[in-house]
Scaffold this motif. Sequence first.
Motif, mmCIF file in Angstrom:
data_model
loop_
_atom_site.group_PDB
_atom_site.id
_atom_site.type_symbol
_atom_site.label_atom_id
_atom_site.label_comp_id
_atom_site.label_asym_id
_atom_site.label_seq_id
_atom_site.Cartn_x
_atom_site.Cartn_y
_atom_site.Cartn_z
ATOM 1 N N THR A 92 0.801 -1.226 0.000
ATOM 2 C CA THR A 92 0.000 0.000 0.000
ATOM 3 C C THR A 92 0.836 1.280 0.000
ATOM 4 O O THR A 92 0.273 2.369 0.075
ATOM 5 C CB THR A 92 -0.933 0.004 1.223
ATOM 6 N N ASP A 93 2.135 1.155 -0.093
ATOM 7 C CA ASP A 93 3.022 2.324 -0.061
ATOM 8 C C ASP A 93 2.695 3.282 -1.204
ATOM 9 O O ASP A 93 2.594 2.861 -2.362
ATOM 10 C CB ASP A 93 4.480 1.886 -0.190
ATOM 11 N N SER A 94 2.567 4.560 -0.901
ATOM 12 C CA SER A 94 2.190 5.545 -1.918
ATOM 13 C C SER A 94 3.279 5.725 -2.985
ATOM 14 O O SER A 94 2.982 6.170 -4.089
ATOM 15 C CB SER A 94 1.867 6.891 -1.272
ATOM 16 N N GLU A 95 4.507 5.348 -2.675
ATOM 17 C CA GLU A 95 5.596 5.466 -3.649
ATOM 18 C C GLU A 95 5.564 4.346 -4.690
ATOM 19 O O GLU A 95 6.316 4.375 -5.659
ATOM 20 C CB GLU A 95 6.960 5.454 -2.952
ATOM 21 N N HIS A 117 -0.800 1.469 -4.589
ATOM 22 C CA HIS A 117 -0.358 2.787 -4.122
ATOM 23 C C HIS A 117 -1.434 3.864 -4.256
ATOM 24 O O HIS A 117 -1.325 4.911 -3.633
ATOM 25 C CB HIS A 117 0.958 3.198 -4.787
ATOM 26 N N TYR A 118 -2.478 3.616 -5.028
ATOM 27 C CA TYR A 118 -3.592 4.571 -5.093
ATOM 28 C C TYR A 118 -4.708 4.203 -4.115
ATOM 29 O O TYR A 118 -5.745 4.862 -4.097
ATOM 30 C CB TYR A 118 -4.147 4.668 -6.514
ATOM 31 N N GLN A 119 -4.490 3.145 -3.352
ATOM 32 C CA GLN A 119 -5.423 2.722 -2.295
ATOM 33 C C GLN A 119 -6.790 2.290 -2.819
ATOM 34 O O GLN A 119 -7.768 2.307 -2.074
ATOM 35 C CB GLN A 119 -5.602 3.837 -1.256
#
Length: 163
Positions: A92-95, A117-119
Amino acid sequence: MKTAHVRTLFALGFLLCAFGLFALGPGDKAPPFVNLDLSKHHVLSKQYLGKGWVILDFFATDCEGCKKEIPIVEQLHRDFSDQGLEVIVFATDSEGAELVGPYFEANPTPLTVLLDHYQVTVKKYGVEEIPSLFLIDPDGSVLYKEVGYREDLYEVISSFLGP
């Protein structure tokens, strides 16, 4: 007039479910997903859901509980893959791949790692805390949900999967 209210309530309920605003739990059908893996290939839920046992593990590289949970789900995968168990880790890391790729290069895993990463999948599953884990039964329904790290996770999950 009553019909308009019923339609409005139905539409609102549908939207809330569609956007993951209701917490997903045991007995609910697992929502579909489409995410990229670390090789930038699309992975569709229909490849897994409804075909056998599936663990969905929501993970972040900076989450200590997540790092402790990965070896447990890897062991579950080793012990129960012959019964058709698949394990999917949603990073789930946004990077995205820029962070997750090097993390799993340094910490190799046999598990399928997908980027979120966009959840989008996080929202569909109503995940509010990491780690969160879902055990999906062969019919595609959530059988068990765990929020947060649990030391006896192996024992709990294996009790559902059998000896």
